[in-house]
Write a protein that holds these residues in place. Structure first.
Motif, PDB file in Angstrom:
ATOM      1  N   ILE A   9       0.860  -1.194   0.000  1.00  0.00           N
ATOM      2  CA  ILE A   9       0.000   0.000   0.000  1.00  0.00           C
ATOM      3  C   ILE A   9       0.889   1.234   0.000  1.00  0.00           C
ATOM      4  O   ILE A   9       1.291   1.736   1.051  1.00  0.00           O
ATOM      5  N   GLY A  10       1.199   1.696  -1.185  1.00  0.00           N
ATOM      6  CA  GLY A  10       2.080   2.837  -1.346  1.00  0.00           C
ATOM      7  C   GLY A  10       2.595   2.885  -2.756  1.00  0.00           C
ATOM      8  O   GLY A  10       2.119   2.156  -3.638  1.00  0.00           O
ATOM      9  N   PRO A  11       3.588   3.710  -3.012  1.00  0.00           N
ATOM     10  CA  PRO A  11       4.162   3.808  -4.359  1.00  0.00           C
ATOM     11  C   PRO A  11       4.861   2.507  -4.747  1.00  0.00           C
ATOM     12  O   PRO A  11       5.152   1.653  -3.907  1.00  0.00           O
ATOM     13  N   THR A  12       5.146   2.381  -6.007  1.00  0.00           N
ATOM     14  CA  THR A  12       5.892   1.217  -6.474  1.00  0.00           C
ATOM     15  C   THR A  12       7.345   1.330  -6.039  1.00  0.00           C
ATOM     16  O   THR A  12       7.848   2.406  -5.712  1.00  0.00           O
ATOM     17  N   ALA A  13       8.025   0.190  -6.051  1.00  0.00           N
ATOM     18  CA  ALA A  13       9.443   0.184  -5.680  1.00  0.00           C
ATOM     19  C   ALA A  13      10.245   1.072  -6.627  1.00  0.00           C
ATOM     20  O   ALA A  13      11.179   1.780  -6.204  1.00  0.00           O
ATOM     21  N   ASP A  14       9.886   1.065  -7.905  1.00  0.00           N
ATOM     22  CA  ASP A  14      10.618   1.893  -8.872  1.00  0.00           C
ATOM     23  C   ASP A  14      10.461   3.373  -8.557  1.00  0.00           C
ATOM     24  O   ASP A  14      11.428   4.147  -8.643  1.00  0.00           O
ATOM     25  N   THR A  15       9.239   3.775  -8.197  1.00  0.00           N
ATOM     26  CA  THR A  15       9.013   5.183  -7.857  1.00  0.00           C
ATOM     27  C   THR A  15       9.814   5.567  -6.629  1.00  0.00           C
ATOM     28  O   THR A  15      10.427   6.644  -6.570  1.00  0.00           O
ATOM     29  N   MET A  16       9.808   4.690  -5.639  1.00  0.00           N
ATOM     30  CA  MET A  16      10.551   5.003  -4.422  1.00  0.00           C
ATOM     31  C   MET A  16      12.040   5.118  -4.684  1.00  0.00           C
ATOM     32  O   MET A  16      12.740   5.934  -4.065  1.00  0.00           O
ATOM     33  N   ARG A  17      12.553   4.326  -5.598  1.00  0.00           N
ATOM     34  CA  ARG A  17      13.980   4.426  -5.918  1.00  0.00           C
ATOM     35  C   ARG A  17      14.316   5.798  -6.506  1.00  0.00           C
ATOM     36  O   ARG A  17      15.409   6.327  -6.290  1.00  0.00           O
ATOM     37  N   MET A  18      13.363   6.349  -7.267  1.00  0.00           N
ATOM     38  CA  MET A  18      13.602   7.674  -7.854  1.00  0.00           C
ATOM     39  C   MET A  18      13.844   8.723  -6.774  1.00  0.00           C
ATOM     40  O   MET A  18      14.657   9.632  -6.959  1.00  0.00           O
ATOM     41  N   PHE A  19      13.121   8.591  -5.672  1.00  0.00           N
ATOM     42  CA  PHE A  19      13.166   9.636  -4.639  1.00  0.00           C
ATOM     43  C   PHE A  19      13.841   9.175  -3.350  1.00  0.00           C
ATOM     44  O   PHE A  19      13.885   9.936  -2.374  1.00  0.00           O
ATOM     45  N   ALA A  20      14.371   7.928  -3.345  1.00  0.00           N
ATOM     46  CA  ALA A  20      14.882   7.373  -2.086  1.00  0.00           C
ATOM     47  C   ALA A  20      16.051   8.164  -1.538  1.00  0.00           C
ATOM     48  O   ALA A  20      16.197   8.311  -0.327  1.00  0.00           O
ATOM     49  N   GLN A  21      16.889   8.673  -2.428  1.00  0.00           N
ATOM     50  CA  GLN A  21      18.027   9.452  -1.994  1.00  0.00           C
ATOM     51  C   GLN A  21      17.815  10.905  -2.385  1.00  0.00           C
ATOM     52  O   GLN A  21      17.463  11.214  -3.519  1.00  0.00           O
ATOM     53  N   LYS A  22      18.023  11.761  -1.416  1.00  0.00           N
ATOM     54  CA  LYS A  22      17.705  13.173  -1.634  1.00  0.00           C
ATOM     55  C   LYS A  22      18.510  13.767  -2.790  1.00  0.00           C
ATOM     56  O   LYS A  22      18.021  14.628  -3.520  1.00  0.00           O
ATOM     57  N   HIS A  23      19.740  13.304  -2.950  1.00  0.00           N
ATOM     58  CA  HIS A  23      20.559  13.914  -4.009  1.00  0.00           C
ATOM     59  C   HIS A  23      20.050  13.516  -5.400  1.00  0.00           C
ATOM     60  O   HIS A  23      20.078  14.318  -6.334  1.00  0.00           O
ATOM     61  N   THR A  24      19.549  12.280  -5.574  1.00  0.00           N
ATOM     62  CA  THR A  24      18.989  11.893  -6.883  1.00  0.00           C
ATOM     63  C   THR A  24      17.614  12.508  -7.083  1.00  0.00           C
ATOM     64  O   THR A  24      17.213  12.801  -8.221  1.00  0.00           O
ATOM     65  N   ALA A  25      16.897  12.709  -5.987  1.00  0.00           N
ATOM     66  CA  ALA A  25      15.592  13.367  -6.091  1.00  0.00           C
ATOM     67  C   ALA A  25      15.749  14.801  -6.588  1.00  0.00           C
ATOM     68  O   ALA A  25      14.912  15.311  -7.348  1.00  0.00           O
ATOM     69  N   ARG A  26      16.845  15.455  -6.173  1.00  0.00           N
ATOM     70  CA  ARG A  26      17.123  16.811  -6.666  1.00  0.00           C
ATOM     71  C   ARG A  26      17.286  16.809  -8.189  1.00  0.00           C
ATOM     72  O   ARG A  26      16.799  17.697  -8.881  1.00  0.00           O
ATOM     73  N   GLU A  27      17.966  15.777  -8.678  1.00  0.00           N
ATOM     74  CA  GLU A  27      18.171  15.687 -10.124  1.00  0.00           C
ATOM     75  C   GLU A  27      16.842  15.525 -10.858  1.00  0.00           C
ATOM     76  O   GLU A  27      16.620  16.143 -11.925  1.00  0.00           O
ATOM     77  N   LEU A  28      15.948  14.706 -10.306  1.00  0.00           N
ATOM     78  CA  LEU A  28      14.635  14.497 -10.920  1.00  0.00           C
ATOM     79  C   LEU A  28      13.815  15.783 -10.867  1.00  0.00           C
ATOM     80  O   LEU A  28      13.085  16.113 -11.819  1.00  0.00           O
ATOM     81  N   ALA A  29      13.936  16.520  -9.750  1.00  0.00           N
ATOM     82  CA  ALA A  29      13.211  17.788  -9.639  1.00  0.00           C
ATOM     83  C   ALA A  29      13.672  18.776 -10.716  1.00  0.00           C
ATOM     84  O   ALA A  29      12.854  19.494 -11.317  1.00  0.00           O
ATOM     85  N   GLU A  30      14.973  18.825 -10.944  1.00  0.00           N
ATOM     86  CA  GLU A  30      15.481  19.719 -11.982  1.00  0.00           C
ATOM     87  C   GLU A  30      14.926  19.330 -13.349  1.00  0.00           C
ATOM     88  O   GLU A  30      14.601  20.191 -14.172  1.00  0.00           O
ATOM     89  N   LYS A  31      14.786  18.013 -13.588  1.00  0.00           N
ATOM     90  CA  LYS A  31      14.226  17.531 -14.846  1.00  0.00           C
ATOM     91  C   LYS A  31      12.776  17.974 -15.000  1.00  0.00           C
ATOM     92  O   LYS A  31      12.314  18.261 -16.117  1.00  0.00           O
ATOM     93  N   ALA A  32      12.065  18.051 -13.863  1.00  0.00           N
ATOM     94  CA  ALA A  32      10.663  18.473 -13.892  1.00  0.00           C
ATOM     95  C   ALA A  32      10.531  19.987 -13.783  1.00  0.00           C
ATOM     96  O   ALA A  32       9.417  20.499 -13.601  1.00  0.00           O
ATOM     97  N   GLU A  33      11.650  20.684 -13.915  1.00  0.00           N
ATOM     98  CA  GLU A  33      11.674  22.153 -13.871  1.00  0.00           C
ATOM     99  C   GLU A  33      11.148  22.680 -12.541  1.00  0.00           C
ATOM    100  O   GLU A  33      10.421  23.677 -12.487  1.00  0.00           O
TER     101      GLU A  33
END
Length: 1326
Positions: free
Chosen positions: A105-129
């Motif tokens: 009951i929650g996001p998929t494992a793949d989604t969580m991997r995208m945001f699991a580490q704050k430094h990679t989440a920053r990269e994804l945020a930049e991609k989403a402008e």
């Protein structure tokens, strides 16, 4: 949505979020399973669950993914709800669930991997402008961290890349702090999230923490909800959240939601999540912070303003039945309905850097007068451990009218803690709701100004409140104000014994509740000036006193302690010297019942965090205020931040420190008094420790006469080291000539008795001449002449336990089988609370008239002194009034141990009414024989007296063939009580005509077990090495009863065949049964230990006289031990077959039957019973006395044969015992006995020795309860004051223990991973 529906949910979390998920399942009609670890066995999320599974004893088992999958499969769960924290954002666990066909009951494992580490989440945020702050990639060293910090520009944040909750985040304003904090952030991230990665990020100094709740379908459709502002934080963890934000307006709201939407869409987010932003308060610009791929702690306020059930949405999205979730998320737009606010109530001390606090919550009650939502896992009696987050509850308010109204609701909810606090004659700070009525009061008028109250026959008293009160038909009446009038310094019994449910209270464990109240009242909060630095500007000082040093044995006590519970073995506790306690309270304007500190031998050092008025009375001791000497017996002002120190006592053992308003600790069974033996009352049921924070009651200091003093002539005289103590007594209940010889009584009143070192609050042991006794033995009561059938003792009774006299004190046992030739009177008992080892006590016989006069005289002095302290009377007028005070003594019978004798007749067994001090009379029936018919007669007289509802009759407490009647001689004269008893005897129905309902209770028993044998071994080492009952109690039971064959097997057979009827409760405390085999052929008779044991394990089963007893707590005792069973006392009645408010398992006339189990089996059963997971077998039945008497006749011959064998065997064992006692006496006289200690034992049956006591240097103690995380310094290392020596981990936080002074680390008494208690020694610096 998933293809297959989910039908059963495993809630893979604990605490309030588990409770929240269970509520959602109940709403949807879906079964669920809760999980728990050993420390959480009694958590509310377990007790309220329809099904629960223990993951194991370790507190870390919530992180055991494999075990959770195993439990899900074994219980038929096809979905797992992770909540937040633990494994909620663990990608491996999410994947493991899916691999095993279990919906996560929650996001998929793949989604969580995208945001699991704050430094990679920053990269994804930049991609989403989405705007991000300047920062670094993952770092490999502190040198690299420093390099990036210089590039970004100080100040910066060092952040652990995994997890959240503020863990692993450090503000660094200097280059040195970057280097220092790097290792800590890495270590914290690794420990909490399994990821040691750290990165640097620019720190916005005036920032707001704004977040947007999202919910996605996993296909790119995402709903964004109104923002939440979570800026008010401590240690980077939120403590107040609200929605919508007072800072965010429509344009910024659209930008924030747009950024969150883009992130959710690009990740094809599924389920609930939160996008967090930092908003610069000065520029209004926002920056991406992180995405929490889980339900957020503060989701509730979003639900309140939108009407959406987010947990139900999560469950339905993955196949649960229900209609909450919209069929088309893309078309759903949430609406904002007003404003909602949440505060997090945590077990922490904001005054000391939010250090975590542990212990038992003595009182939990939530608001009723204002509409709130409370998500919690605690209730009264829950123990808060150091293993988990400090969050106790989330209190939420909502107002459709908007933020100002919501703030008003929040303030009201928080302020409702201040209920029923007396201030100088009025009730103030009250939210009128739960009110209490007393039978001795009448409502005279009711209007918007308050109540006018009147005692029957008294003068009207005004009780004012600024609020209009509810109509009398809708509430009951508060009577605290009655205690504040001119001469009434004791609360009426109806008020004293009531349970005041004052809405939201959390007592017993320090919390941030008062801090939250200060935040809500801060003018910056309604103005919306709420940056992340908000708490730095809060001027917070709790209305409390901090224990810097606890002294030897300092406890919270109130007067008169617990009343009307003696019949079930609950001692009153309260002050050992009630006179000094009452005088100290009077000096600061308190009524008698206010809780104060009892100081034994060596006093504490206390820092007062709020201004108050203090007084110290009792044995002389140096008292200082910030190092300057202040007098005892006189009140003095203590300002905020000042420190009071009380030194070692002289002339006596105890001093008392009272403060205006008293100590606001929880009531337990009607009193705040500490009973350490039962871990009951006071602060955590124990003596104080360094670091304790004690809340003070409210008081109006402006009306107090600071400097008021006790006149010299009124002060008690202390004799230790100066002269013998002379203590007044009344004869009885068991005096001469029937129990003692006239020579024994003459010796009692003419010989000084020496105080034994093994004395404490249970009883004062004395050494003196051995009595000759008037009887050869105790008959069926036991083989020693001091033995009698079990009866209830009077407080202050001189009890001959074998040959040793003991004065039974305020923590003593209520029921026992030893004789008491005299009883100390109420106003003389304080002296026994002050004696020291080696003192001599001379007992002096008083008359009933003298005792009555002394009591009223003392009451008058205390009342007058209180009026002086409250500014209502001058000291001169009070002394003049006291000098003129006259007591009119009512008609009393002659002062004699026996007051009434009723001869035996055809329909009457005969009776005697005996004197037992000036508070009790003792009524006993028939000859010294074990006759259940006599116990039934006792039941009948108790029933008669209860139905009469006699004013001044406090309690009746039954024994085997007797009843102790406690009364208040000021309201019920002795002559009148005797007349009532006479009338009762005339109206009694024959016992043979009585049928009583009862229960048959089946209990497991480990026979001749290791725990009781260890207690026997300890007794042999410390008290007496040779006795007929040593080293095997079981073999002695066989020998003393003439049992044939293998002695162990012979006793085993009788024990498991017998059915034991409970004839009394409290035999050795707290509902302990005094039980006798119904079948007389099973009655094994043995003498008790002589002298008694100092310690017996809780749950031990023993035989003494003809009785069986179960020890409800670790305590002294004299029964011969035969086994161990289940706990029969449940402090808060939260589990098992206990009645609410009645923590004792057994009732009078119950029958107990044992079945045998092994020691290992018993350990499991005891744990399950405590945790509510064992249902014992209980049968309802009835006991027909006539039928029973017929049965006795049918087995009379067999019983007589047994008695003859017992008499012969008992005589042989008594002869052996007499010889051994002679040897012991000879050894004592020749000085071969163990040397007497020079220090009084202040704790019952335990070794409180400090490993560093007497060693040069300074002991370093634990300031919190937690585990030893790291020992920073090696032995022999030179340290400076302030250097970190040990790091403790508690509630996911590290706590540094620093050196108190310069020196060398000489010794460390703990190891890494040890669990340590607050106040316990860690190491020695010298």
């Amino acid at each position: 949505m998933t293809q297959a529906p989910i039908t059963k949910l495993l809630v893979a979390n604990r605490g309030e979020i588990s409770c929240r998920a269970q509520r959602a399942c109940k709403k949807l009609g879906m079964p669920c399973v809760a999980v728990f670890t050993g420390p959480d066995a009694l958590s509310l999320h377990v007790l309220q669950a329809e099904e629960s599974v223990c993951l194991g004893a370790s507190p870390k088992e919530y992180l055991n993914a494999g075990k959770l999958i195993e439990v899900a499969k074994s219980t038929g769960c096809d979905a797992v709800f992770p909540g937040y924290g633990f494994l909620s954002e663990n990608t491996d666990f999410a994947a493991l669930c899916e691999e095993n066909g279990i919906a996560f009951i929650g996001p998929t494992a793949d989604t969580m991997r995208m945001f699991a580490q704050k430094h990679t989440a920053r990269e994804l945020a930049e991609k989403a402008e989405v705007p991000v702050l300047a920062g670094s990639p993952l770092l490999s060293s502190d040198e690299e961290a420093l390099e990036y910090a210089k590039q970004v520009g100080l100040p910066v944040l060092l952040k652990a890349t995994g997890g959240g909750g503020g863990i692993g985040i450090h503000i660094c304003r200097t280059e040195e702090e970057v280097v220092t904090n790097y290792a800590s952030a890495s270590r914290q991230g690794a420990a909490a999230f399994g990821d040691a990665g750290v990165f640097v990020e620019k720190y916005v100094q005036r920032a707001r923490h704004i977040e947007v709740q999202i919910f996605g379908d996993g296909k790119g459709n995402v709903v964004t909800f109104p923002e939440r502002e979570c800026s008010i934080q401590r240690r980077h963890q939120k403590i107040l959240e609200e929605t919508p934000s007072p800072f965010v307006q429509s344009p910024l709201r659209a930008e924030l939601q747009g950024a969150a939407l883009r992130l959710g869409q690009i990740a094809k987010y599924r389920s609930a999540g939160t996008v967090e932003f930092i908003v610069d308060d000065e520029t209004g610009k926002f920056y991406f912070l992180e995405v929490n791929c889980r339900l957020q702690v503060e989701h509730g306020i979003t639900e309140m303003i939108t009407g959406v059930d987010l947990v139900a949405w999560q469950l339905q999205q993955q196949g649960a039945k229900g209609s909450d979730l919209p069929s088309d998320l893309a078309a759903f737009t949430p609406t904002i309905n007003g404003a909602a606010i949440e505060v997090r109530i945590c077990a922490e001390d904001p005054a000391h850097n939010y250090r975590p606090c542990t212990g038992v919550l003595g009182l939990v009650a939530w608001p009723q007068q204002v509409e709130t939502r409370v998500d919690t896992w605690v209730e009264t009696g829950v123990e808060v451990s150091a293993y988990y987050d400090s969050l106790l509850a989330k209190l939420m308010v909502h107002s459709p009218e908007g933020r100002p109204t919501a703030i008003a609701k929040l303030r009201q909810a928080l302020e409702e803690t201040q209920v029923w606090r007396r201030v100088a004659g009025t009730v103030v700070g009250c939210s009128w709701g739960w009110l209490l009525a007393a039978p001795d009061a009448t409502v005279v008028t009711h209007n918007c100004n308050g109540w006018a109250l009147q005692l029957h026959g008294g003068t009207p008293l005004q009780c004012h409140s600024k609020r209009e009160l509810p109509a009398p038909s809708h509430c009951l009446l508060v009577l605290y104000c009655l205690c504040c009038t001119a001469k009434l310094t004791t609360r009426p019994a109806a008020v004293r014994n009531a349970c005041f449910p004052p809405y939201k209270q959390l007592k017993g464990v320090c919390s941030n509740l008062e801090f939250l109240r200060v935040i809500a009242a801060d003018p910056r909060y309604p103005a919306g000036d709420t940056t992340t630095k908000f708490v730095e500007g809060v001027d917070y000082a709790p209305h409390a006193v901090e224990v810097v040093d606890a002294g030897l044995q300092t406890t919270v006590q109130d007067y008169p302690g617990r009343v009307a519970l003696w019949s079930v073995g609950v001692p009153p506790s309260g002050p050992m010297d009630d006179f000094s306690h009452r005088l100290a309270n009077a000096l600061v304007g308190n009524d008698d019942a206010a809780a104060a500190l009892e100081i034994t031998l060596t006093g504490p050092t206390l820092t007062f965090l709020a201004e108050t008025v203090v007084a110290v009375c009792g044995a002389e001791a140096p008292v200082t205020l910030d190092g300057a000497e202040v007098p005892m017996w006189q009140s003095f002002l203590v300002k905020r931040g000042q420190t009071v120190h009380v030194g070692a006592t002289s002339g006596g053992s105890r001093a008392y420190l009272a403060m205006a308003g008293g100590l606001d600790v929880p009531d337990y069974l009607g009193s705040k008094s500490t009973f350490p033996g039962a871990v009951m009352g006071g602060h955590q049921g124990r003596a104080l420790r360094p670091g304790d924070l004690l809340p003070m009651g409210a008081a109006d200091l402006s009306s107090l006469a600071v400097g008021a003093s006790v006149p010299l002539d009124w002060r008690p005289q202390f004799c230790s080291g100066v002269q013998d103590w002379v203590v007044g007594v009344l004869p009885g209940p068991q005096a001469d000539p029937d129990y003692f010889t006239p020579e024994d009584i003459q010796t009692l009143f003419s010989t000084p008795y020496k105080i034994h070192h093994n004395s404490n609050r249970l009883g004062i042991r004395m050494e003196g001449p051995r009595p000759k006794f008037a009887r050869l033995d105790g008959g069926e009561g036991g083989s020693h002449p001091s033995n009698v059938h079990d009866h209830v003792y009077a407080i202050g009774a001189l009890n001959f336990t074998g040959d040793m006299p003991i004065c039974l004190m305020v923590d003593g046992p209520s029921l026992g089988g030893f004789v008491c030739p005299a009883t100390i009177t109420t106003t003389e008992l304080w002296k026994m609370g002050q004696v020291r080892p080696g003192d001599a006590v001379q007992f002096k016989k008083l008359s009933i008239e003298e005792a009555y006069t002394e009591r009223l005289t003392v009451d008058n002095q205390v009342a007058l002194l209180c009026q002086v302290a409250r500014g209502a009377k001058s000291a001169q007028a009070a002394e003049a009034e006291a000098e003129a005070f006259q007591v009119t003594v009512p008609e009393t019978p002659p002062t004699s141990a026996v007051l009434r004798v009723v001869p035996a007749g055809a329909s009457h067994p005969g009776a005697q009414v005996r004197l037992a001090g000036d508070r009790y009379v003792f009524l006993e029936y028939g000859p010294m024989e074990l006759d259940i018919g006599l116990r039934v007669r006792v039941h009948e007289i108790e029933h008669y007296l209860a139905e009469k509802k006699i004013d001044g009759l406090i309690e009746t407490s039954p024994g085997v063939r007797s009843v102790m009647i406690e009364y208040d001689q000021r309201r019920l004269p002795l002559a009148k009580l005797l007349q009532i008893i006479d009338e009762g005897e005339q109206n009694m129905r024959p016992a043979d005509n009585v049928t009583l309902p009862h229960r048959i209770i089946h209990l497991p028993l480990a026979f001749n077990d290791k725990w009781t044998n260890e207690a026997i071994s300890r007794y042999m080492r410390s008290v007496r090495s040779e006795a007929p009952y040593l080293p095997s109690n079981v073999e002695f039971v066989a020998a003393n009863n003439g049992l044939e064959g293998d002695p162990i097997e012979a006793v085993r057979k009788v024990l498991f065949e017998a059915s034991y009827m409970v004839l009394g409760l409290g035999d050795v405390y707290l509902g302990a049964p005094c039980a006798v085999p119904v079948d007389p052929r099973h009655r094994l008779v043995v003498p008790k230990y002589n002298p008694a044991r100092t310690s017996t394990p809780e749950g031990s089963v023993g035989i003494g006289g003809a009785y069986m007893c179960i020890y409800p707590m670790t305590s002294p005792g004299g029964y011969q031990l035969v086994g161990r069973t289940l706990p029969i006392w449940n402090p808060f009645t939260r589990t098992g077959p206990f009645q609410p408010g009645k923590p004792w398992l057994l009732r009078n006339f119950d029958q107990v039957r044992y079945y045998e189990v092994s020691e290992d089996e018993l350990e499991v059963l005891r744990a399950d019973f405590r945790n509510g997971r064992l249902e014992i077998r209980i049968e309802e039945a009835s006991f027909d006395v006539h039928e029973y008497n017929q049965f006795l006749k049918s087995v009379a011959g067999e019983y007589e044969e047994l008695r003859q064998r017992q008499r012969k065997a008992m005589a042989e064992q008594m002869a052996i015992d007499a010889e051994m006692l002679q040897k012991m006496d000879a050894a004592h006289r020749s000085g071969l006995a163990h040397a007497q200690s020079s220090v009084m034992r202040v704790a019952m049956g335990e070794n409180d020795s400090d490993p560093y006591d007497g060693q040069p240097g300074t002991a370093v103690t634990a300031a919190v309860t937690g585990t030893v995380w790291e020992i920073k310094v090696e032995l022999g290392t030179a340290v400076k004051a302030g250097d970190t020596l040990v790091v403790l981990e508690a509630m996911k936080m590290e706590y540094a223990v620093t050196a108190p002074c310069d020196g060398i680390l000489k010794h460390v008494c703990v190891q890494q991973a040890d669990m340590v208690q607050q106040g316990s020694p860690l190491c020695l610096v010298a």
